[in-house]
Scaffold this motif. Structure first.
Motif, mmCIF file in Angstrom:
data_model
loop_
_atom_site.group_PDB
_atom_site.id
_atom_site.type_symbol
_atom_site.label_atom_id
_atom_site.label_comp_id
_atom_site.label_asym_id
_atom_site.label_seq_id
_atom_site.Cartn_x
_atom_site.Cartn_y
_atom_site.Cartn_z
ATOM 1 N N LYS A 1 -18.272 -8.192 51.469
ATOM 2 C CA LYS A 1 -19.704 -7.943 51.293
ATOM 3 C C LYS A 1 -20.160 -8.211 49.867
ATOM 4 N N SER B 1 -28.772 -5.050 52.631
ATOM 5 C CA SER B 1 -28.169 -6.381 52.781
ATOM 6 C C SER B 1 -29.079 -7.412 52.116
ATOM 7 N N ASN C 1 -29.348 -10.543 51.763
ATOM 8 C CA ASN C 1 -29.046 -11.930 52.125
ATOM 9 C C ASN C 1 -30.176 -12.843 51.651
#
Length: 588
Positions: free
Chosen positions: A492, A440, A442
């Motif tokens: 996503k 992920s 982010n």
């Protein structure tokens, strides 16, 4: 447990004690109080001693707290001042200014007050007579060229016209304030110094060791700067160079080094000079053959054998050389580094943790030539390899502490002249690829910007970017677009690497919420309606996308994500960081 002697005392009790023998040690900072602080002290003390400008309003049971004084008794029996240097110095100047006004006073109150002050400033014999050559405070501050003025003022009560230090300025200030006070309240003159001596309170805290005193200072002090490790190291260097009659040369070089470090280092903890000593520590640590992942505190490392390392010839010069190297890195000095090296250094500036700076420091110190220059090919290959390793390790083994084990081992290889292989820590390409695909990315994770910096500079057409420019993370397919259009099937993908890029902050602010077709002009640059030219980005890939794409779709995000991931796997392979058997399996 460490023992502490804590006992609230008046100024008179603290200073006139025969055991009082204060030393401002060589590692302290120079006296810094100026007239502003002295004015505040005078106003506060006067308001306390003469409430509402009325001598008779004073309550003799009240006390005025001036703060703590943290000391420890050194090997010579002196009370080394860790905290309270500025207050004690200023109070001594104030008392000396009062004393100078008494001259040959003959009235009982004046004589009594004069004797009280004498016992606070000078040491006395068994008959309570002052020795005017033996002060109760001394300064050995290594980088304070004006400390002799302080001692002269205390001994003579005169700040000559050629004295320009803070000591002299503040002493003259107190002389003026006292003269003004005498003009206004001549009959009450002795009341003010007596009330200061008897009713102004200090909290002396005497620790059993320097370490304990420093810890107490750090706990108590939330206003001034606590003494740093480098302040302690400065004192050791000062003693060493003084023994060689080179103390003035050292003081000049130390001040220049401090200024340089203030410019180039901005650590989250400790001082800029501490950061330099930390980077150098890893070089010396490697030469000692230490590769354990547990590192000692900075001062614990250098204080071994009575700071023997700091007394070795060449160490101080090495610190200067290392600081100059990092200054060249920060300045992106094209006289010292090639374009490709600067590109790699730019990427490393976005590393997920600061371990790379220690790694590079060790490499530089071992491999520099007599002019402080590194071989360009070797340095580039080193930077290339450690970038690949650190990036991959941050994903497969997150946490800065995890990186210590492989990096410390390679630091030893550097100083022993062995190639850097990371032999025991090579990566499985399948595992890395899967982790990259499922990671992920982010914006709150440092590795996200790290990967984007690497990818941007992986473009052969990309020139080195300025370290002075603030880059943010750009969503090429904007978040607002997804909110409004719901175009992405796989949400996503919005946070996928393929949808992100570095972008200059000022452009990112303007381009952040637009459709791709609207963003393009910000990437390329444009002239607005007022005929003002707005520069585009320096990121070559974004310029290419803007020039060759009418839109940026979900398919583009996925294709670009795959390009970044496969490009990174190849980057690891090029640097021989993949396990051999898995590479062979992947190609068969």
């Amino acid at each position: 447990m460490s023992k502490l002697n804590v006992d609230q005392k008046t100024i008179k009790q603290l200073f006139e004690d025969k055991k009082s023998d204060f030393l401002i040690p060589d590692y302290q900072r120079p006296y810094a109080w100026q007239e502003t602080e002295c004015q505040t002290l005078w106003d506060d003390i006067f308001s306390f001693a003469f409430p509402d400008d009325d001598c008779d309003n004073f309550n003799s049971d009240e006390e005025y707290f001036l703060g703590p004084i943290v000391t420890f008794k050194n090997d010579n029996g002196k009370q080394e001042i860790i905290d309270g240097q500025q207050r004690l110095t200023t109070l001594m100047l104030l008392l000396r200014a009062f004393y100078a006004k008494y001259g040959s006073a003959k009235d009982a109150n004046s004589i009594s007050t004069k004797k009280m002050i004498e016992k606070c400033i000078w040491k006395t014999n068994e008959f309570e007579e002052p020795n005017m050559n033996e002060l109760k405070i001394n300064s050995e501050v290594a980088t304070d060229n004006d400390k002799d003025e302080f001692l002269v003022i205390l001994k003579t009560g005169v700040a000559s016209n050629d004295f320009k230090s803070n000591y002299a300025v503040n002493y003259i200030f107190f002389e003026k304030k006292i003269a003004e006070f005498i003009d206004k309240y001549p009959q009450f003159f002795s009341y003010l110094p007596v009330r200061i001596l008897n009713n102004c309170i200090l909290l002396p805290i005497e620790a059993e060791s320097q370490d304990t005193a420093l810890r107490i200072f750090s706990t108590l002090n939330d206003r001034g700067k606590p003494l740093s490790d480098s302040d302690i190291f400065k004192a050791q260097f000062y003693k060493h160079f003084a023994s060689k009659n080179e103390k003035n040369i050292f003081i000049t070089k130390w001040k220049e080094l401090e200024e340089l470090c203030e410019k180039i280092f901005h650590p989250t903890s400790g001082t800029p000079m501490d950061e330099l000593f930390t980077r150098y520590m890893y070089y010396e640590r490697s030469k000692m053959g230490i590769k354990t992942s547990t590192t000692e505190a900075l001062r614990k490392f250098y204080e071994k054998n009575s700071y023997a390392l700091l007394k070795k010839d060449g160490v101080f010069d090495n610190l200067i050389i290392l600081a100059n190297f990092w200054n060249d890195v920060i300045d992106q000095n094209t006289d010292k580094f090639s374009e490709r090296v600067l590109r790699r250094l730019f990427v490393l500036n976005y590393a997920p943790n600061g371990m790379w700076t220690y790694f590079v420091s060790v490499y530089f110190m071992h491999n520099k030539d007599e002019n402080g220059i590194l071989d360009d090919d070797d340095f580039y290959n080193f930077l290339d390899k450690i970038t690949a390793f650190i990036w991959a390790y941050a994903i497969t083994n997150p946490g800065v502490n995890a990186l210590r084990t492989p990096v410390f081992a390679e630091m030893l290889n550097i100083v022993n002249g062995n190639p850097i292989e990371f032999a025991d820590f090579k990566f499985d390409p399948v595992q890395v690829e899967n982790m990259l695909k499922n990671y992920s990315f982010n914006n709150s994770r440092p590795i996200t910007k790290s990967m984007l910096a690497w990818w941007a500079l992986n473009n052969n057409e990309q020139v080195a970017l300025s370290l002075e420019t603030t880059f943010e993370i750009e969503h090429i397919f904007s978040r607002n677009r997804q909110t409004n259009e719901k175009t992405l099937i796989n949400v996503k993908n919005l946070e996928a690497l393929g949808n992100k890029s570095l972008l200059e902050k000022k452009i990112n602010i303007r381009a952040s919420d637009y459709k791709f077709n609207d963003k393009k002009k910000y990437y390329i640059g444009f002239t607005n309606s007022r005929n003002q030219k707005k520069d585009g980005t320096k990121i070559k890939e974004l310029i290419f996308l803007a020039n060759n794409n009418s839109d940026f779709t979900e398919a583009d995000i996925e294709n670009r994500t795959n390009e970044i991931i496969s490009g990174f796997i190849n980057f690891l392979k090029k640097n021989n960081l993949l396990r051999l058997h898995t590479v062979l399996e992947a190609t068969t």
